[in-house]
Design an enzyme around this catalytic site. Structure first.
Site, PDB file in Angstrom:
ATOM      1  N   HIS A 125      10.415  14.403  19.669  1.00 23.60           N
ATOM      2  CA  HIS A 125       9.667  14.376  20.929  1.00 23.60           C
ATOM      3  C   HIS A 125       8.443  15.294  20.903  1.00 23.60           C
ATOM      4  CE1 HIS A 125      12.173  17.990  22.096  1.00 23.60           C
ATOM      5  NE2 HIS A 125      11.033  18.335  22.645  1.00 23.60           N
ATOM      6  N   ASP A 160      16.600  13.029  17.509  1.00 23.71           N
ATOM      7  CA  ASP A 160      15.377  13.741  17.899  1.00 23.71           C
ATOM      8  C   ASP A 160      14.863  14.628  16.766  1.00 23.71           C
ATOM      9  OD1 ASP A 160      13.265  14.370  19.496  1.00 23.71           O
ATOM     10  OD2 ASP A 160      14.321  15.856  20.710  1.00 23.71           O
ATOM     11  N   SER A 233      10.962  23.842  21.148  1.00 27.18           N
ATOM     12  CA  SER A 233      11.485  22.589  20.602  1.00 27.18           C
ATOM     13  C   SER A 233      11.054  22.398  19.157  1.00 27.18           C
ATOM     14  CB  SER A 233      11.002  21.401  21.437  1.00 27.18           C
ATOM     15  OG  SER A 233      11.586  21.407  22.711  1.00 27.18           O
ATOM     16  N   VAL A 290      32.055  -3.026  14.827  1.00 29.26           N
ATOM     17  CA  VAL A 290      33.121  -3.234  15.809  1.00 29.26           C
ATOM     18  C   VAL A 290      32.674  -2.680  17.160  1.00 29.26           C
ATOM     19  CG1 VAL A 290      35.050  -3.171  14.187  1.00 29.26           C
ATOM     20  CG2 VAL A 290      34.211  -1.033  15.181  1.00 29.26           C
TER      21      VAL A 290
END
Length: 499
Positions: A125, A160, A233, A290
């Site tokens: 991001h 991310d 971040s 599945v």
């Protein structure tokens, strides 16, 4: 210490004051020992560690071109009396409404170097939709800041994580990944990065929790109280050995600032993603093929399992699982030698397994375990294909209705398909109404759901359902195991027959 103990045993003439002095000496020795242990657990200063690893932590600045709408449209409603005012305001600022000029938007984040040839890890991001990415290396010994352009090697929105590359004139200092699985709650950690655009910053704290999940299928977050803010971040979370055990990704906060609840994606997840991005430019996760759900207490009892564990298969479309012999109603207990705790555990283990690998899958089926071999394919290819399930036609018995444990059910007919908005291929028993005071309502059953199986057998009539109810009671079961489909998606539910 041994000499003092010997005196205690041989000199019986010590008075009260002597005893107190002796115990004070013993307690003082113990205090010094404990203080020494504490000092070893946490150093007096983190400066040596910071000096060692800080040259590998970087600031990341991104630039993005944002198109601006023509005239005041988007600012005020068209036809508004304020439309002329805003158009005049934009004209004064260089926008005449005819040819809107794009503007540049910048964002800040953090990252860290993982190789001397310039590979850098950050959050997806941080660099998503960026036109330009610039890496700022922290200066040392009075040296000026060094700025280098970066290119995107690959990204993984699911975790991310993004991998960047710079061409540096000389080998870069880098850090290594540690083993996040050995991190314990209470271990000291250090977060580094560029919070709120303030430049290089260090914060310290402990591992507050492990194996946190936020919203993704592959989440494995380390929770920490080390201060993490916007701009952190993509920065690293270090252990006391200077190894990266997490990538700072998110915070939980009512006001946007750090309140001591931060999350870092665990390094053992990141290393696998980075290796694939570096080699292929994209992720290549294993695909079992599945649909699954967790095993609850009542489902375990209805199926004869000793405890609620594993992942219950609700559907097996065409793919590796079907080729390997897995069936709906199987409970996956073990995958590739690892016990499966729940659906999240299985998804993570399958996704982390190499594409093309043949694995052993242990399932619980009809009261016993079976071992099957399944060769995994690639998840991304399966999602891209997104093949719809085939339809089938069958004859439908005469319409009947039945009151059943708070449910009113009837056979699926063409008229009910239209009335209940069912798919063309729906067959079985449709739920017409649900008593909101019943356990069936609490378990999430709603009008329009279609019961396709009961007692692990297909049901297309009321008689089929009655037979399965009788069989469950004769077998001494307290619950009836049913499959319901909503908008084509299957789910298993156990209904208590004693209600």
């Amino acid at each position: 210490m041994q000499a003092k103990v010997k005196i205690l045993k041989t000199n019986k003439a010590l008075d009260g004051a002597s005893w107190r002095l002796l115990w004070a000496a013993v307690l003082g020795s113990l205090f010094l020992t404990m203080h020494s242990v504490a000092a070893q657990a946490r150093p007096d200063s983190l400066a040596p560690l910071v000096e060692q690893i800080s040259p590998s932590v970087v600031n990341i600045t991104t630039s993005t071109t944002v198109e601006r709408p023509a005239g005041p449209r988007g600012v005020v409603p068209e036809g508004s009396p304020f439309e002329d005012f805003f158009r005049e305001f934009q004209d004064r600022n260089g926008d005449n409404g005819a040819t809107p000029r794009p503007r540049r938007s910048s964002a800040l984040g953090s990252g860290f170097v993982i190789s001397e040839d310039g590979y850098i890890v950050t959050n997806n991001h941080v660099i998503a939709e960026a036109d330009e990415i610039e890496i700022e290396f922290f200066p040392g010994d009075g040296q000026p800041k060094e700025l280098l352009p970066a290119t995107v090697v690959g990204t993984d929105p699911n975790t991310d994580i993004a991998l960047l590359k710079v061409d540096a004139p000389s080998p870069l200092k880098f850090v290594k990944f540690g083993d996040s699985d050995v991190s314990r709650v209470g271990d000291w950690v250090v977060a580094m990065g560029n919070p709120l655009g303030q430049g290089f910053s260090v914060s310290a704290g402990i591992v507050s929790a492990r194996n946190r999940a936020l919203s993704g299928s592959y989440d494995d977050y380390i929770q920490t109280d080390a201060a993490i803010n916007r701009g952190n971040s993509g920065g690293p979370l270090f252990n006391m050995n200077g190894d990266v055990v997490g990538v700072n990704t998110a915070i939980l906060s009512p006001n946007g600032g750090s309140i001591g609840i931060g999350f870092s994606m665990a390094s053992n997840v990141v290393t696998k993603v980075v290796a694939q991005l570096k080699e292929y430019g994209e992720t290549r996760r294993g695909w079992l093929g599945v649909r699954i759900q967790d095993v609850t207490d009542d489902l375990a009892e209805a199926m004869g399992l000793d405890s609620p564990k594993g992942a219950l298969i609700t559907d097996v479309p065409d793919g590796p699982a079907k080729d390997g012999g897995l069936l709906a109603r199987d409970v996956i207990l073990s995958f590739d030698g690892y016990e499966v705790e729940d659906t999240r555990d299985l998804v993570r283990r399958v996704g982390g397994t190499d594409v093309g690998k043949t694995v052993r899958v242990v399932v619980f089926r009809d009261g016993k375990t079976e071992t099957l071999l399944v060769t995994l394919t690639r998840r991304e290819d399966a999602i891209a294909a997104d093949q719809p399930e085939g339809s089938s036609e069958s004859t439908v018995p005469d319409v009947k209705e039945k009151e059943f444990l708070g449910l009113t059910i009837g056979i699926v007919t063409d008229s009910l398909r239209d009335e209940m908005n069912l798919t063309d291929d729906a067959k079985g028993l449709v739920i017409l109404s649900v008593d909101e005071t019943s356990a069936a309502w609490e378990k999430g059953l709603r009008p329009g759901d279609v019961i396709t199986e009961a007692g692990q057998n297909e049901v297309v009539s009321i008689e089929d359902l009655d037979a399965q109810i009788d069989a469950a009671k004769e077998a001494g079961r307290k619950s009836l195991f049913i499959m319901v489909r909503r908008a084509g998606e299957p789910r298993f539910v156990a209904l208590n027959l004693s209600e």
